[in-house]
Design a protein around this motif. Structure first.
Motif, mmCIF file in Angstrom:
data_model
loop_
_atom_site.group_PDB
_atom_site.id
_atom_site.type_symbol
_atom_site.label_atom_id
_atom_site.label_comp_id
_atom_site.label_asym_id
_atom_site.label_seq_id
_atom_site.Cartn_x
_atom_site.Cartn_y
_atom_site.Cartn_z
ATOM 1 N N LEU A 192 -50.451 10.457 1.529
ATOM 2 C CA LEU A 192 -51.613 10.615 0.659
ATOM 3 C C LEU A 192 -51.396 11.735 -0.356
ATOM 4 C CD1 LEU A 192 -54.456 10.138 3.293
ATOM 5 C CD2 LEU A 192 -53.730 8.516 1.515
ATOM 6 N N GLY A 193 -50.555 12.699 -0.027
ATOM 7 C CA GLY A 193 -50.202 13.744 -0.991
ATOM 8 C C GLY A 193 -49.468 13.155 -2.185
ATOM 9 N N PRO B 162 -50.912 18.142 -5.309
ATOM 10 C CA PRO B 162 -51.798 17.118 -4.744
ATOM 11 C C PRO B 162 -53.225 17.652 -4.700
ATOM 12 C CG PRO B 162 -50.169 17.889 -3.120
ATOM 13 C CD PRO B 162 -49.976 18.680 -4.363
ATOM 14 N N TYR B 163 -54.167 16.758 -4.466
ATOM 15 C CA TYR B 163 -55.539 17.197 -4.243
ATOM 16 C C TYR B 163 -55.558 18.166 -3.067
ATOM 17 C CZ TYR B 163 -56.783 13.277 -7.282
ATOM 18 O OH TYR B 163 -56.877 12.403 -8.333
ATOM 19 N N GLU C 138 -52.060 9.623 -8.783
ATOM 20 C CA GLU C 138 -53.388 9.465 -9.405
ATOM 21 C C GLU C 138 -53.606 10.509 -10.492
ATOM 22 O OE1 GLU C 138 -56.181 9.568 -6.152
ATOM 23 O OE2 GLU C 138 -55.782 7.478 -5.622
ATOM 24 N N ARG C 139 -53.229 11.744 -10.235
ATOM 25 C CA ARG C 139 -53.386 12.804 -11.234
ATOM 26 C C ARG C 139 -52.491 12.541 -12.443
ATOM 27 N NH1 ARG C 139 -53.268 18.619 -9.249
ATOM 28 N NH2 ARG C 139 -54.544 18.844 -11.107
ATOM 29 N N GLN D 167 -57.132 18.576 -0.328
ATOM 30 C CA GLN D 167 -57.126 18.077 1.052
ATOM 31 C C GLN D 167 -55.759 17.557 1.496
ATOM 32 O OE1 GLN D 167 -58.867 16.773 -1.503
ATOM 33 N NE2 GLN D 167 -59.200 14.569 -1.278
ATOM 34 N N HIS D 168 -54.825 17.396 0.557
ATOM 35 C CA HIS D 168 -53.491 16.896 0.893
ATOM 36 C C HIS D 168 -52.384 17.934 0.673
ATOM 37 C CE1 HIS D 168 -55.403 13.065 1.317
ATOM 38 N NE2 HIS D 168 -55.737 13.035 0.050
ATOM 39 N N SER E 204 -51.952 11.229 -4.310
ATOM 40 C CA SER E 204 -52.817 12.071 -5.134
ATOM 41 C C SER E 204 -52.074 12.584 -6.372
ATOM 42 C CB SER E 204 -53.434 13.210 -4.315
ATOM 43 O OG SER E 204 -52.486 14.125 -3.865
#
Length: 166
Positions: free
Chosen positions: A15-16, A120-121, A22-23, A123-124, A19
């Motif tokens: 998920l890192g 990453p966001y 996505e960014r 949370q990741h 993210s």
């Protein structure tokens, strides 16, 4: 807007990583996700499996703007051959930054691409493939599910149980 490359072994994609993708897609028109073979690593998943894990992790709304490219060669050659203008690198901490700054020197000397660092966001920030690999290798598969997109996790379980694409 230009296209960028985000290269890594993605063994497995987390998920890192997602993210960071996505960014990056907020900045770049398209992202070539180069799934590379790092000869210094003992990969848990094959190159083909890792590419399939990446494919299954990309949110549907981004699929048309991503190119999944399993690649055996030198990433700089891929960048030059595909007219890539930027290299995306994920940074979680100071240790990552030190390594990435060394890698940037290589990119500068072998391509015309600029390096862009994204974290990453929040949370990741502590998510990494080594941890997820450890969960798989120790039989703690359910712990890996917290760090992977659901589709990739399900596919990774299938591979681990002797399923397709070995």
């Amino acid at each position: 807007m230009m296209k960028a490359v985000y290269a890594g072994s993605f063994d497995p994609i987390t998920l890192g990583h997602i993210s960071v993708i996505e960014r990056a897609l907020k900045i770049f028109e398209s992202i070539h996700i180069v799934v590379a073979n790092n000869r210094s690593k003992n990969h848990l998943f094959t190159l083909k499996q890792r590419a399939e894990l990446v494919q299954s992790s990309i949110p549907e709304q981004y699929a048309a703007r991503t190119v999944i490219a399993p690649y055996e060669g030198v990433v700089a050659d891929y960048i030059n051959a595909n007219g890539i203008g930027a290299v995306i690198r994920g940074i979680r901490n100071a240790t990552d930054l030190e390594y990435e700054l060394q890698l940037e020197q290589y990119i500068r000397n072998t391509t015309e691409a600029e390096t862009v660092y994204l974290s990453p966001y929040t949370q990741h920030m502590q998510t990494n493939s080594s941890l997820v690999r450890m969960f798989f290798q120790s039989g703690k598969h359910e712990l890996a599910s917290h760090y992977m997109a659901q589709g990739a996790y399900n596919l990774a379980l299938l591979y681990e149980m002797g399923g397709k694409s070995k």
